[in-house]
Design a protein around this motif. Sequence first.
Motif, PDB file in Angstrom:
ATOM      1  N   ASP A 102       0.837  -1.200   0.000  1.00  0.00           N
ATOM      2  CA  ASP A 102       0.000   0.000   0.000  1.00  0.00           C
ATOM      3  C   ASP A 102       0.868   1.246   0.000  1.00  0.00           C
ATOM      4  O   ASP A 102       2.021   1.211   0.433  1.00  0.00           O
ATOM      5  CB  ASP A 102      -0.891   0.044   1.249  1.00  0.00           C
ATOM      6  CG  ASP A 102      -1.978  -1.020   1.182  1.00  0.00           C
ATOM      7  OD1 ASP A 102      -2.132  -1.626   0.116  1.00  0.00           O
ATOM      8  OD2 ASP A 102      -2.642  -1.218   2.211  1.00  0.00           O
ATOM      9  N   ASP A 104       0.483   3.875   1.820  1.00  0.00           N
ATOM     10  CA  ASP A 104       0.454   4.673   3.051  1.00  0.00           C
ATOM     11  C   ASP A 104       1.533   4.326   4.068  1.00  0.00           C
ATOM     12  O   ASP A 104       1.514   4.830   5.183  1.00  0.00           O
ATOM     13  CB  ASP A 104      -0.924   4.579   3.696  1.00  0.00           C
ATOM     14  CG  ASP A 104      -1.299   3.150   4.014  1.00  0.00           C
ATOM     15  OD1 ASP A 104      -0.471   2.253   3.754  1.00  0.00           O
ATOM     16  OD2 ASP A 104      -2.398   2.925   4.512  1.00  0.00           O
ATOM     17  N   GLN A 106       1.957   1.764   5.864  1.00  0.00           N
ATOM     18  CA  GLN A 106       1.554   1.009   7.055  1.00  0.00           C
ATOM     19  C   GLN A 106       2.325  -0.296   7.120  1.00  0.00           C
ATOM     20  O   GLN A 106       2.572  -0.827   8.190  1.00  0.00           O
ATOM     21  CB  GLN A 106       0.054   0.704   7.002  1.00  0.00           C
ATOM     22  CG  GLN A 106      -0.786   1.886   7.391  1.00  0.00           C
ATOM     23  CD  GLN A 106      -2.227   1.452   7.614  1.00  0.00           C
ATOM     24  OE1 GLN A 106      -2.963   1.230   6.669  1.00  0.00           O
ATOM     25  NE2 GLN A 106      -2.604   1.332   8.861  1.00  0.00           N
ATOM     26  N   ARG A 204       2.900  -3.616  11.854  1.00  0.00           N
ATOM     27  CA  ARG A 204       2.202  -2.648  11.022  1.00  0.00           C
ATOM     28  C   ARG A 204       2.090  -1.339  11.789  1.00  0.00           C
ATOM     29  O   ARG A 204       1.729  -1.330  12.953  1.00  0.00           O
ATOM     30  CB  ARG A 204       0.817  -3.183  10.688  1.00  0.00           C
ATOM     31  CG  ARG A 204       0.150  -2.462   9.556  1.00  0.00           C
ATOM     32  CD  ARG A 204      -0.950  -3.340   9.007  1.00  0.00           C
ATOM     33  NE  ARG A 204      -2.037  -2.545   8.454  1.00  0.00           N
ATOM     34  CZ  ARG A 204      -2.267  -2.430   7.158  1.00  0.00           C
ATOM     35  NH1 ARG A 204      -1.479  -3.004   6.293  1.00  0.00           N
ATOM     36  NH2 ARG A 204      -3.284  -1.741   6.715  1.00  0.00           N
ATOM     37  N   ARG A 207      -0.951   4.800   9.516  1.00  0.00           N
ATOM     38  CA  ARG A 207      -0.860   5.451   8.231  1.00  0.00           C
ATOM     39  C   ARG A 207       0.116   6.624   8.341  1.00  0.00           C
ATOM     40  O   ARG A 207       0.033   7.401   9.296  1.00  0.00           O
ATOM     41  CB  ARG A 207      -2.245   5.972   7.885  1.00  0.00           C
ATOM     42  CG  ARG A 207      -2.506   6.051   6.438  1.00  0.00           C
ATOM     43  CD  ARG A 207      -3.952   6.397   6.225  1.00  0.00           C
ATOM     44  NE  ARG A 207      -4.404   5.711   5.015  1.00  0.00           N
ATOM     45  CZ  ARG A 207      -4.015   6.061   3.804  1.00  0.00           C
ATOM     46  NH1 ARG A 207      -3.207   7.074   3.637  1.00  0.00           N
ATOM     47  NH2 ARG A 207      -4.427   5.391   2.754  1.00  0.00           N
TER      48      ARG A 207
HETATM   49 MG    MG Z   1      -3.664   1.661   4.893  1.00  0.00          MG
END
Ligand code: MG
Length: 316
Positions: A102, A104, A106, A204, A207
């Motif tokens: 992704d 972002d 994360q 994780r 964001r």
């Molecule tokens: Mg995300």
Amino acid sequence: MRKGVLKIVVPCYNEEEVLHETNKRLLEVITNMEQSGKIVSGGVVYVDDGSRDKTWQIIDELSKEDSHVSGIKLAHNAGHQNALFAGLTLASECCDMAVSIDADLQDDTNAIFEMVDKYNEGAEVVYGVRRERTTDTWFKRNTALGFYKLMSVMGTDVKYNHADFRLMGSAALKALVSMPERNLFLRGMVRTLGFKDADVYYDRSERFAGESKYPLSKMMNFAVDGITSFSVKPLRLIFSFGIFFIFIAIVAIGYGLYSHYIGHTIPGWTSLLVSLWLIGGAVLLAIGVVGEYVGKIYKEVKRRPLYVIERTENLK
Ligand code: MG
Ligand code: UDP
């Protein structure tokens, strides 16, 4: 030990706030691996999923600044899964392995090193599995847990705590992008391929910037899609309910007749009670039978490949 060309595929929807940072980190990872000889060469492929902000302008600039960067612009917002599929399809033509991640940040970009190591050791699919959900809210953590539970009860094979952060070798990639279905649930589709796989664990984080593009409503749709694109179990459940109702009807007949003869009933109760369960059961059973056929049609129209070839040797 094998080694090859790596592409990192990043779907982006309104991600202007994070793109510069994401690009910086991904390029660091790539140059590091190029220098240490883990990969032959690497690149990042951004897929702009019909963003309405400056996402595409940024991708365009980045690709002009650095030849490692390329971009694909989708004409409209096709959704995360479709955007990722587009990126993987184009990447599969020019790489030996592709990592999907992704935009972002994360997912831990450093986990890519370990993924490539596992690929070099022979794994064809490497799943990024998140260790703990400490950064998530209580709500997100528990809805996610419910999501995985529901999936497995309903007969969809998903890997616990793995989303779409994974590495795939070109054989797996080609098999994936050759799947002609329209309702994509990539993490489930990859599981059906087979191939030698491995896991890489990572933490994780939050964001980096911007807001989630997956509100609860989108998440619910995603879960429903995940189940209904993979499993005919819900249809089978109707059949089981039908059998169960008919069983209750039989018990109700016994109980109704018994109550009737000892005179505990008002007129009409027995017949009502019995027919209620019996009709309910019969209707469910009938729907269940239709469901079995719908299930077969569903599997046929998916036109999934019947087998997946991992490699061939000396085939002339
Ligand atoms: Mg995300
Ligand atoms: N995304 C996309 N199209 C969409 C929605 C999201 O390409 O319609 C991308 C988004 O830019 C991000 C990834 O999919 O790179 C995951 O989205 P997000 O981080 O918002 O989801 P969350 O992590 O909150 O589940």
